[in-house]
Design a protein around this motif. Structure first.
Motif, PDB file in Angstrom:
ATOM      1  N   ASN A 249       0.798  -1.218  -0.105  1.00 11.21           N
ATOM      2  CA  ASN A 249       0.109  -0.077   0.186  1.00 11.21           C
ATOM      3  C   ASN A 249       0.858   1.169   0.050  1.00 11.21           C
ATOM      4  OD1 ASN A 249      -1.826   2.070   0.519  1.00 11.21           O
ATOM      5  ND2 ASN A 249      -3.204   0.516   1.618  1.00 11.21           N
ATOM      6  N   PRO A 250       1.426   1.609  -1.090  1.00 10.25           N
ATOM      7  CA  PRO A 250       2.321   2.639  -1.264  1.00 10.25           C
ATOM      8  C   PRO A 250       1.909   3.866  -0.742  1.00 10.25           C
ATOM      9  CG  PRO A 250       2.456   1.377  -3.082  1.00 10.25           C
ATOM     10  CD  PRO A 250       1.326   0.908  -2.406  1.00 10.25           C
ATOM     11  N   GLU A 251       0.420   4.223  -0.847  1.00  5.38           N
ATOM     12  CA  GLU A 251      -0.083   5.588  -0.445  1.00  5.38           C
ATOM     13  C   GLU A 251       0.137   5.554   0.957  1.00  5.38           C
ATOM     14  OE1 GLU A 251      -4.328   7.954  -0.969  1.00  5.38           O
ATOM     15  OE2 GLU A 251      -3.553   6.625  -2.504  1.00  5.38           O
ATOM     16  N   LYS A 252      -0.339   4.718   1.506  1.00  9.04           N
ATOM     17  CA  LYS A 252      -0.426   4.740   3.233  1.00  9.04           C
ATOM     18  C   LYS A 252       1.008   4.624   3.594  1.00  9.04           C
ATOM     19  CE  LYS A 252      -5.025   2.620   4.369  1.00  9.04           C
ATOM     20  NZ  LYS A 252      -5.776   1.624   5.124  1.00  9.04           N
ATOM     21  N   ALA A 253       1.960   3.855   2.928  1.00 13.81           N
ATOM     22  CA  ALA A 253       3.245   4.063   3.370  1.00 13.81           C
ATOM     23  C   ALA A 253       3.813   5.512   3.495  1.00 13.81           C
ATOM     24  CB  ALA A 253       4.310   3.129   2.642  1.00 13.81           C
ATOM     25  N   ARG A 254       3.441   6.304   2.367  1.00 11.19           N
ATOM     26  CA  ARG A 254       4.021   7.893   2.119  1.00 11.19           C
ATOM     27  C   ARG A 254       3.447   8.421   3.336  1.00 11.19           C
ATOM     28  NH1 ARG A 254       7.966  10.120   0.694  1.00 11.19           N
ATOM     29  NH2 ARG A 254       8.022   9.203  -1.236  1.00 11.19           N
ATOM     30  N   PHE A 255       2.195   7.958   3.757  1.00 14.18           N
ATOM     31  CA  PHE A 255       1.523   8.639   4.692  1.00 14.18           C
ATOM     32  C   PHE A 255       2.502   8.504   6.070  1.00 14.18           C
ATOM     33  CE2 PHE A 255      -1.069   8.351   8.693  1.00 14.18           C
ATOM     34  CZ  PHE A 255      -1.463   9.729   8.907  1.00 14.18           C
ATOM     35  N   HIS A 256       2.796   7.425   6.338  1.00 21.09           N
ATOM     36  CA  HIS A 256       3.487   7.068   7.545  1.00 21.09           C
ATOM     37  C   HIS A 256       4.886   7.595   7.631  1.00 21.09           C
ATOM     38  CE1 HIS A 256       0.343   4.973   9.641  1.00 21.09           C
ATOM     39  NE2 HIS A 256       0.048   4.435   8.620  1.00 21.09           N
ATOM     40  N   ARG A 257       5.695   7.650   6.223  1.00 22.67           N
ATOM     41  CA  ARG A 257       6.801   8.336   6.260  1.00 22.67           C
ATOM     42  C   ARG A 257       6.896   9.654   6.570  1.00 22.67           C
ATOM     43  NH1 ARG A 257       7.529   4.834   1.821  1.00 22.67           N
ATOM     44  NH2 ARG A 257       6.924   6.159   0.314  1.00 22.67           N
ATOM     45  N   ASP A 258       6.018  10.511   6.003  1.00 16.38           N
ATOM     46  CA  ASP A 258       5.694  11.693   6.196  1.00 16.38           C
ATOM     47  C   ASP A 258       5.423  12.068   7.492  1.00 16.38           C
ATOM     48  OD1 ASP A 258       5.875  12.301   3.541  1.00 16.38           O
ATOM     49  OD2 ASP A 258       3.838  12.756   2.953  1.00 16.38           O
ATOM     50  N   ALA A 259       4.777  11.310   8.329  1.00 11.70           N
ATOM     51  CA  ALA A 259       4.364  11.506   9.519  1.00 11.70           C
ATOM     52  C   ALA A 259       5.788  11.389  10.505  1.00 11.70           C
ATOM     53  CB  ALA A 259       3.148  10.440  10.078  1.00 11.70           C
ATOM     54  N   ALA A 260       6.495  10.486  10.227  1.00 10.91           N
ATOM     55  CA  ALA A 260       7.838  10.211  11.042  1.00 10.91           C
ATOM     56  C   ALA A 260       8.797  11.355  10.503  1.00 10.91           C
ATOM     57  CB  ALA A 260       8.285   8.937  10.415  1.00 10.91           C
ATOM     58  N   PHE A 261       9.103  11.624   9.283  1.00 11.37           N
ATOM     59  CA  PHE A 261      10.196  12.531   9.068  1.00 11.37           C
ATOM     60  C   PHE A 261       9.897  13.714   8.980  1.00 11.37           C
ATOM     61  CE2 PHE A 261      11.382   8.217   7.362  1.00 11.37           C
ATOM     62  CZ  PHE A 261      12.616   7.955   8.286  1.00 11.37           C
ATOM     63  N   ARG A 262       8.540  14.346   8.994  1.00 12.72           N
ATOM     64  CA  ARG A 262       8.373  15.702   9.073  1.00 12.72           C
ATOM     65  C   ARG A 262       8.542  16.230  10.632  1.00 12.72           C
ATOM     66  NH1 ARG A 262       3.122  15.825   4.948  1.00 12.72           N
ATOM     67  NH2 ARG A 262       4.464  16.275   3.041  1.00 12.72           N
ATOM     68  N   GLN A 263       8.518  15.324  11.470  1.00 14.36           N
ATOM     69  CA  GLN A 263       8.664  15.560  12.746  1.00 14.36           C
ATOM     70  C   GLN A 263      10.213  15.573  13.170  1.00 14.36           C
ATOM     71  OE1 GLN A 263       6.592  13.379  16.082  1.00 14.36           O
ATOM     72  NE2 GLN A 263       5.773  12.152  14.386  1.00 14.36           N
ATOM     73  N   ARG A 264      11.079  14.924  12.700  1.00 18.40           N
ATOM     74  CA  ARG A 264      12.353  14.729  12.699  1.00 18.40           C
ATOM     75  C   ARG A 264      13.148  14.314  11.561  1.00 18.40           C
ATOM     76  NH1 ARG A 264      14.750  10.623  17.310  1.00 18.40           N
ATOM     77  NH2 ARG A 264      17.033  10.986  17.183  1.00 18.40           N
ATOM     78  N   GLN A 265      14.177  14.866  11.293  1.00 22.88           N
ATOM     79  CA  GLN A 265      14.933  14.575  10.000  1.00 22.88           C
ATOM     80  C   GLN A 265      16.354  14.042  10.410  1.00 22.88           C
ATOM     81  OE1 GLN A 265      14.139  18.064  10.608  1.00 22.88           O
ATOM     82  NE2 GLN A 265      12.056  17.269  10.064  1.00 22.88           N
ATOM     83  N   ILE A 266      16.777  14.024  11.551  1.00 23.49           N
ATOM     84  CA  ILE A 266      18.413  13.769  11.986  1.00 23.49           C
ATOM     85  C   ILE A 266      18.282  12.684  13.089  1.00 23.49           C
ATOM     86  CG2 ILE A 266      20.586  14.223  12.935  1.00 23.49           C
ATOM     87  CD1 ILE A 266      19.979  17.079  11.654  1.00 23.49           C
ATOM     88  N   PHE A 267      18.934  11.400  12.639  1.00 25.19           N
ATOM     89  CA  PHE A 267      19.013  10.501  13.875  1.00 25.19           C
ATOM     90  C   PHE A 267      20.387  10.119  14.115  1.00 25.19           C
ATOM     91  CE2 PHE A 267      14.832  10.422  11.841  1.00 25.19           C
ATOM     92  CZ  PHE A 267      13.908   9.920  12.591  1.00 25.19           C
ATOM     93  N   ILE A 268      20.782   9.837  15.327  1.00 22.89           N
ATOM     94  CA  ILE A 268      22.056   9.699  15.469  1.00 22.89           C
ATOM     95  C   ILE A 268      22.172   8.180  16.148  1.00 22.89           C
ATOM     96  CG2 ILE A 268      24.074  10.238  17.107  1.00 22.89           C
ATOM     97  CD1 ILE A 268      23.169  12.862  17.056  1.00 22.89           C
ATOM     98  N   GLU A 269      23.167   7.418  15.436  1.00 23.78           N
ATOM     99  CA  GLU A 269      23.576   6.187  15.976  1.00 23.78           C
ATOM    100  C   GLU A 269      24.679   5.929  16.399  1.00 23.78           C
ATOM    101  OE1 GLU A 269      22.916   2.798  13.128  1.00 23.78           O
ATOM    102  OE2 GLU A 269      20.658   3.530  12.742  1.00 23.78           O
ATOM    103  N   PRO A 270      24.924   6.305  17.973  1.00 21.27           N
ATOM    104  CA  PRO A 270      26.269   6.351  18.839  1.00 21.27           C
ATOM    105  C   PRO A 270      27.181   5.179  18.301  1.00 21.27           C
ATOM    106  CG  PRO A 270      24.212   6.049  20.169  1.00 21.27           C
ATOM    107  CD  PRO A 270      23.605   6.195  18.846  1.00 21.27           C
ATOM    108  N   GLY A 271      28.278   5.310  18.188  1.00 16.78           N
ATOM    109  CA  GLY A 271      29.310   4.258  18.070  1.00 16.78           C
ATOM    110  C   GLY A 271      30.084   4.095  19.523  1.00 16.78           C
ATOM    111  N   ALA A 272      31.208   3.458  19.299  1.00 12.66           N
ATOM    112  CA  ALA A 272      32.059   3.372  20.654  1.00 12.66           C
ATOM    113  C   ALA A 272      32.606   4.681  21.037  1.00 12.66           C
ATOM    114  CB  ALA A 272      33.116   2.480  20.036  1.00 12.66           C
TER     115      ALA A 272
END
Length: 240
Positions: free
Chosen positions: A46-69
Motif C-alpha cells: 500500500n504505497p499511498e499509506k506507506a507515504r503517509f506514515h513516512r511523512d508522519a515520521a520524517f516531518r517531525q524529525r530529519q536527523i537520527f544519531i546512531e552512537p558508536g564506541a
C-alpha cells in the motif's frame, strides 16, 4: 509495542508487526519509530499509506544519531526515507563510527547550519533512482570544502542503468546491452522498436536489486500480460 513491531519486522512477521505498530500509535499517534516501521511494512502492499506514515515520521524529525564506541568518529550520512542500497552497517561499523543520519528528502530550509559536528560527509544513497532533488541546504553543505564528501551525489546521479551504455562505451572488453527507462507498461512497446532492442528483454522495476521483481519476457503474449508497472522499470536486451 513499537519495539515489539521492530522485532516482528526483523523476523518478517509483518502481520504481527503491523498490529503492534497500530497499537503503539493508538497510544501515541506521534511515535516516530511506529510510523517508520509501518512505512516499511506497507511499502509494497500500500504505497499511498506507506507515504503517509513516512511523512508522519520524517516531518517531525530529519536527523537520527546512531552512537558508536566512545572513540568513534562522527560521520554525517546523507540518506532518504526509501531504501538506498548502501550497506552502512559494514562500511561504517559502530566500533569505529558514530552515524549522524540526515534524511535529506525531508531536510529543512536552513538545516545545514545546525547539523551536529562531524568529520566526514558520506552519501549513503547509492542508487540514482532514490536520489531526491537536492535542496538548497544540501547543496550548500556539499559545496563547502570542509569536511570532505565521499560518494558525491553528482557522480551517483550519472549511473542510472539507462545511461550506462553511453557512460561505459569505448572501454575495451565491456559490453552493456541496450537499456531504456520506461514509466509504464504501454511504453515498453515503443522501446522495443528502438535499434538493438526487441524480445527477449529483462524488465526490472526502478530501484530494485538482487533480482527482486525482475522478469524475463520472451514473447509478445507475455508482454501483453504484464500488470501495470508501479513507478516504472528498466527494459534491457537479454543476453544469455
Amino acid at each position: 509495542y513499537a519495539n515489539l513491531a521492530s522485532v516482528y519486522t526483523r523476523q518478517e512477521k509483518f502481520a504481527l508487526a503491523e498490529e503492534a505498530c497500530r497499537k503503539a500509535l493508538s497510544l501515541d499517534p506521534q511515535l516516530i519509530i511506529a510510523h517508520q516501521n509501518l512505512a516499511g511494512i506497507l511499502a509494497t502492499t500500500n504505497p499511498e499509506k506507506a507515504r503517509f506514515h513516512r511523512d508522519a515520521a520524517f516531518r517531525q524529525r530529519q536527523i537520527f544519531i546512531e552512537p558508536g564506541a566512545p572513540s568513534s568518529r562522527p560521520v554525517l550520512v546523507l540518506t532518504t526515507a526509501d531504501a538506498s542500497g548502501v550497506p552502512l552497517t559494514h562500511l561504517l561499523p559502530r566500533e569505529h563510527y558514530t552515524q549522524i543520519r540526515w534524511f535529506i528528502d525531508y531536510a529543512l530550509p536552513d538545516q545545514d547550519l545546525d547539523l551536529p559536528p562531524h568529520d566526514l560527509v558520506f552519501n549513503g544513497i547509492g542508487d540514482p533512482d532514490f536520489m531526491p532533488t537536492l535542496t538548497p541546504a544540501v547543496r550548500r553543505l556539499l559545496g563547502r570544502a570542509d569536511p570532505p564528501v565521499l560518494n558525491d551525489p553528482a557522480q551517483v546521479s550519472r549511473t542510472h542503468r539507462s545511461e550506462l551504455p553511453d557512460l561505459l562505451s569505448g572501454i575495451p572488453d565491456i559490453v552493456v546491452p541496450p537499456v531504456s527507462r520506461v514509466t509504464d507498461a504501454n511504453a515498453i512497446h515503443d522501446v522495443l522498436c528502438r535499434p538493438g532492442l526487441g524480445l527477449p528483454v529483462i524488465i526490472r522495476p526502478l530501484g530494485s536489486h538482487g533480482g527482486a521483481g525482475l522478469r524475463k519476457v520472451d514473447s509478445a503474449e507475455e508482454l501483453a500480460s504484464l500488470a501495470r508497472l508501479h513507478g516504472g522499470a528498466y527494459v534491457t536486451k537479454f543476453v544469455d
